[in-house]
Scaffold this active site. Structure first.
Site, short mmCIF file in Angstrom:
data_model
loop_
_atom_site.label_atom_id
_atom_site.label_comp_id
_atom_site.label_asym_id
_atom_site.label_seq_id
_atom_site.Cartn_x
_atom_site.Cartn_y
_atom_site.Cartn_z
N MET A 58 57.10 -39.10 87.14
CA MET A 58 57.66 -39.03 85.56
C MET A 58 56.81 -37.83 84.99
O MET A 58 55.50 -37.62 85.50
CB MET A 58 57.42 -40.30 84.87
CG MET A 58 58.23 -41.48 85.13
SD MET A 58 59.91 -41.13 84.93
CE MET A 58 60.23 -41.18 83.05
N GLU B 19 55.63 -43.20 89.49
CA GLU B 19 55.93 -42.47 90.74
C GLU B 19 56.37 -43.21 92.02
O GLU B 19 55.94 -44.33 92.31
CB GLU B 19 54.61 -41.73 91.38
CG GLU B 19 54.44 -40.59 91.87
CD GLU B 19 52.96 -40.19 92.39
OE1 GLU B 19 52.83 -39.67 93.29
OE2 GLU B 19 52.08 -40.53 91.58
P1 TTP Z 1 50.47 -38.72 87.01
O1 TTP Z 1 51.77 -38.50 87.46
O2 TTP Z 1 49.38 -37.98 87.80
O3 TTP Z 1 50.54 -37.58 85.86
P2 TTP Z 1 51.48 -37.42 84.45
O4 TTP Z 1 52.73 -38.36 84.85
O5 TTP Z 1 50.82 -37.72 83.29
O6 TTP Z 1 51.80 -35.86 84.64
P3 TTP Z 1 52.56 -35.06 85.44
O7 TTP Z 1 53.85 -34.58 84.83
O8 TTP Z 1 51.78 -34.00 86.07
O9 TTP Z 1 53.36 -36.13 86.53
O10 TTP Z 1 49.97 -39.85 86.35
C1 TTP Z 1 50.74 -40.74 85.81
C2 TTP Z 1 49.95 -41.56 84.48
O11 TTP Z 1 48.83 -42.17 84.96
C3 TTP Z 1 49.66 -40.67 83.55
O12 TTP Z 1 50.49 -40.37 82.50
C4 TTP Z 1 48.30 -41.29 83.14
C5 TTP Z 1 47.75 -42.23 84.07
N1 TTP Z 1 46.76 -41.50 84.81
C6 TTP Z 1 45.55 -41.95 84.57
O13 TTP Z 1 45.39 -42.75 83.73
N2 TTP Z 1 44.31 -41.19 85.07
C7 TTP Z 1 44.32 -40.34 85.69
O14 TTP Z 1 43.40 -39.61 86.16
C8 TTP Z 1 46.05 -39.75 86.04
C9 TTP Z 1 45.94 -38.81 87.08
C10 TTP Z 1 46.72 -40.48 85.63
MG MG Z 2 53.64 -38.27 86.64
#
Ligand code: TTP
Ligand code: MG
Length: 378
Positions: free
Chosen positions: A10, A104
């Site tokens: 996502m 994911e």
């Molecule tokens: P991710 O899929 O890594 O990030 P994202 O979905 O926000 O952005 P992207 O479009 O790059 O995929 O992580 C999913 C969720 O997990 C994110 O929205 C918030 C949480 N998260 C944390 O709480 N701490 C962290 O360090 C990371 C990487 C994610």
């Molecule tokens: Mg994500």
């Protein structure tokens, strides 16, 4: 047969859910995370990323980079709810799903038209949740994950065999699965920055650098990755942890965290149809020493109450000499088989007879009461 793997992830998940629930936030730099002094950024909307804000950055730094940002606390319950509906959609496409995190997953769709399926998943997720997801399609996990990250947000990328290794060559070494920040620094220090540079090393040289894992890196950068998509039955453990806003020795405060995590873990177990036998509490003290304490039970547990109950018992038994800076809970020893509901015929004969007698007595007693009431009314 060559496999077809889809990786879905996502976009800016927590921030996108906040924008969904409050349309005024659409198009604005939204930063979600621990908004107190020592908090860190969980994620930032793509608008906020333009300012250089990213996950795991200290919140004070995010505020400095993006003063006009909208800073919001984390609402785990809501994100879990949205995550459940997304996983429900995914399960309609295949059962061979490996959830990697709340937003994911890998899907093994070998034998099906993976690209069409990825398009369809993207469409359906958007239709049902108004959120965008990026998808990567390839013939193994490493390349599928790389592909989903290729043109985020709302991306769809396919990596075929003939694109490898050319497509990998310019990538920084950090993009290779398993090469973390420390390893990347180590490689940079000897003049290796890209996959292209890495391709010049022999398997033996990589083993010398990284131990057993070096051999895997040698294969990965040549597009070879045989790791299967592991469905939840193969999931070894699930865990949640957090760095506290301030170090503490207050067990009541620690119990609040583990209870919240237990709720999330119970949800996650339920989503995957799993039960656990072991609960582990992990904690890091202010001098950065990490400890784990586990309890294993004979029963199969999956409820918040059971997980939190064991975790709190572990906390009660902990001898604290230093304040705690990080606390986490995990469940392991997982199984798909639920606790068997004992039917009356599974019990020993005398137990069975006693149960029948008790039931008859109870029924009789109820009838007496009911008729008693009836009498009163008349
Ligand atoms: P991710 O899929 O890594 O990030 P994202 O979905 O926000 O952005 P992207 O479009 O790059 O995929 O992580 C999913 C969720 O997990 C994110 O929205 C918030 C949480 N998260 C944390 O709480 N701490 C962290 O360090 C990371 C990487 C994610
Ligand atoms: Mg994500």
């Amino acid at each position: 047969m060559k496999r077809s793997i889809i990786h879905v992830d996502m976009d800016a998940f927590f921030a996108s859910v906040e924008q969904l629930d409050n349309p005024e936030l659409k198009g604005k730099p939204v930063i979600v995370g621990g908004i107190s002094g020592r908090g860190v950024v969980s994620t930032a909307s793509y608008e906020a990323r333009k300012y250089g804000v990213h996950s795991a950055m200290p919140m004070y730094q995010a505020r400095a980079l993006c003063p006009e940002g909208i800073f919001l606390p984390v609402r785990h319950g809501r994100y879990r709810e949205v995550s459940s509906s997304i996983f429900e959609i995914l399960h309609r496409y295949t059962d061979v799903i490996e959830p990697l995190s709340i937003d994911e997953a890998y899907l093994d769709v070998t034998g099906k038209n993976a690209v069409e399926m990825a398009k369809s998943i993207k469409g359906e997720v958007f239709e049902k949740t108004s959120l965008t997801v990026s998808a990567g399609v390839s013939y193994n996990k490493f390349l599928a994950k790389l592909a989903s990250d290729w043109n985020k947000p709302d991306g769809l990328m396919v990596i075929t065999e003939d694109m490898v290794p050319e497509i990998l060559k310019p990538l920084p070494v950090r993009k290779v699965y398993g090469i973390g920040e420390k390893s990347a620094e180590k490689l940079n220090s000897i003049g290796i920055y890209t996959v292209d540079d890495l391709l010049h090393l022999t398997r033996e040289q990589l083993i010398n650098l990284f131990g057993k894992f070096g051999s895997e890196i040698y294969d990965l950068i040549r597009g070879i990755d045989d790791r299967p998509v592991e469905t939840s039955s193969e999931t070894k453990s699930m865990g949640r942890e957090t760095t506290l806003d301030r170090d503490t020795m207050d067990k009541a405060e620690l119990k609040k965290y583990v209870t919240e995590f237990s709720r999330e873990l119970a949800d996650s177990l339920k989503r995957h149809g799993l039960y656990a036998k072991t609960v582990t509490v992990k904690y890091k003290t202010s001098d950065f020493k990490t400890y784990t304490r586990s309890r294993t039970v004979d029963d199969l547990i999956s409820s918040e109450k059971d997980i939190a109950g064991l975790a709190c018992k572990i906390i009660d038994a902990m001898e604290l000499h230093e304040p705690i800076r990080l606390i986490g809970v995990s469940v392991s020893n997982l199984t798909e088989e639920g606790p068997r509901q004992l039917s009356i015929f599974d019990m020993k004969y005398d137990v069975r007879i006693n149960r029948v007698i008790k039931e008859i007595n109870e029924k009789f007693h109820r009838e007496v009461i009911i008729s008693g009431r009836k009498l009163e009314k008349q």
